[in-house]
Motif scaffolding. Structure first.
Motif, PDB file in Angstrom:
ATOM      1  N   ASN A 214      -6.944  -4.373   4.206  1.00 48.76           N
ATOM      2  CA  ASN A 214      -7.370  -5.393   5.156  1.00 48.76           C
ATOM      3  C   ASN A 214      -8.884  -5.557   5.079  1.00 48.76           C
ATOM      4  OD1 ASN A 214      -4.681  -5.540   6.179  1.00 48.76           O
ATOM      5  ND2 ASN A 214      -5.079  -3.601   7.224  1.00 48.76           N
ATOM      6  N   SER A 222      -5.353 -11.167  -1.213  1.00 49.71           N
ATOM      7  CA  SER A 222      -5.318  -9.841  -0.601  1.00 49.71           C
ATOM      8  C   SER A 222      -3.874  -9.377  -0.518  1.00 49.71           C
ATOM      9  CB  SER A 222      -5.886  -9.883   0.821  1.00 49.71           C
ATOM     10  OG  SER A 222      -7.279  -9.935   0.787  1.00 49.71           O
ATOM     11  N   ARG A 224      -1.533  -6.030   1.142  1.00 48.95           N
ATOM     12  CA  ARG A 224      -1.747  -5.099   2.247  1.00 48.95           C
ATOM     13  C   ARG A 224      -1.984  -3.669   1.798  1.00 48.95           C
ATOM     14  NH1 ARG A 224       3.239  -6.922   5.850  1.00 48.95           N
ATOM     15  NH2 ARG A 224       3.957  -7.152   3.712  1.00 48.95           N
ATOM     16  N   ASN A 225      -1.322  -3.283   0.729  1.00 44.79           N
ATOM     17  CA  ASN A 225      -1.400  -1.871   0.367  1.00 44.79           C
ATOM     18  C   ASN A 225      -1.038  -1.662  -1.111  1.00 44.79           C
ATOM     19  OD1 ASN A 225       1.460  -2.062   0.237  1.00 44.79           O
ATOM     20  ND2 ASN A 225       1.547  -1.723   2.458  1.00 44.79           N
TER      21      ASN A 225
END
Ligand SMILES: [Mg+2]
Length: 243
Positions: A214, A222, A224-225
């Motif tokens: 983030n 982008s 998240r992980n």
């Protein structure tokens, strides 16, 4: 969010395109013990395949020894934040007079002392000097930050402001500069999770830049992980037109 439609984003990334991947926080999770960040087998297999289909670079602040130990693969490595690269055995230096800086950091290690009981801890890296303020009371931190800034000026070094730490580092070294030096004119992919990776994102606005995590970023995408990012890595090796 993007993983259903990855192929759309991969447009322009072709066989042989350059892929620059950060290591910690991008390919493997950040864990409490930074000495145990070994790559899992699935990741190693994916990277082997990406290296075969594209032109892969692992780009990290870590030492070459660490990266080779964790991955155990013959790849292109850009290490120490873009100070050097090992291109499958061929060493490249992105900074002139690196040995001069090696001596500078040794000198700092030998000469810089903070008062006993201050809580300030210092560490020398091969090409950096870290002043750690994690144990220093908040009210005293500004004073030590000022002292670090004076040292930086005196020794001609750049200052990196981390969380509870200051690092004195070689001026002008960053991932963006190393990527620029190695880039060809095709669209490339650059992925990373933190501030040092932003240099690469800013350097190549026309490329597919991917931020993991983030927060604010200059990257185009982008995720998240790490798990979401791994889906993109898998998509890279399972593309209809690339084998
Ligand atoms: Mg990282």
């Amino acid at each position: 969010m993007i993983t259903e439609d990855v192929e759309k984003y991969l447009t322009g990334i072709e066989k042989g395109s350059q892929i620059f991947l950060d290591y910690d926080g991008t390919l493997v999770p950040i864990i409490m013990d930074p000495e145990l960040c070994f790559a899992d087998n699935e990741l190693r297999e994916i990277l082997k395949e990406i290296d075969r289909l594209y032109e892969l670079y692992i780009i990290s602040g870590r030492t070459l020894e660490d990266l080779k130990k964790f991955l155990n693969l013959n790849l292109n490595y850009i290490y120490l934040h873009g100070m050097f690269a090992d291109l499958k055995g061929k060493t490249i230096e992105f900074v002139e007079n690196s040995s001069k800086y090696f001596d500078t950091f040794r000198k700092l290690e030998n000469e810089v002392r903070f008062p006993e009981g201050s809580g300030v801890r210092t560490y020398r890296k091969p090409y950096g000097f870290v002043i750690h303020l994690g144990l220093v009371p908040d009210s005293l931190k500004p004073e030590y930050i000022k002292q670090a800034e004076i040292l930086g000026k005196e020794y001609g070094l750049e200052i990196y402001y981390g969380i509870n730490l200051i690092e004195l580092k070689v001026p002008g070294v960053n991932k963006g500069r190393a990527i620029r030096a190695l880039r060809n004119d095709r669209k490339c992919l650059i992925a990373g999770d933190e501030a040092t990776d932003e240099y690469g994102f800013v350097e190549c606005p026309e490329c597919l830049t991917i931020h993991i995590g983030n927060g604010k970023t200059a990257a185009i995408l982008s995720v998240r992980n790490i798990d979401e990012f791994r889906k993109i890595l898998k998509a890279l090796i399972h593309r209809p037109d690339i084998s």
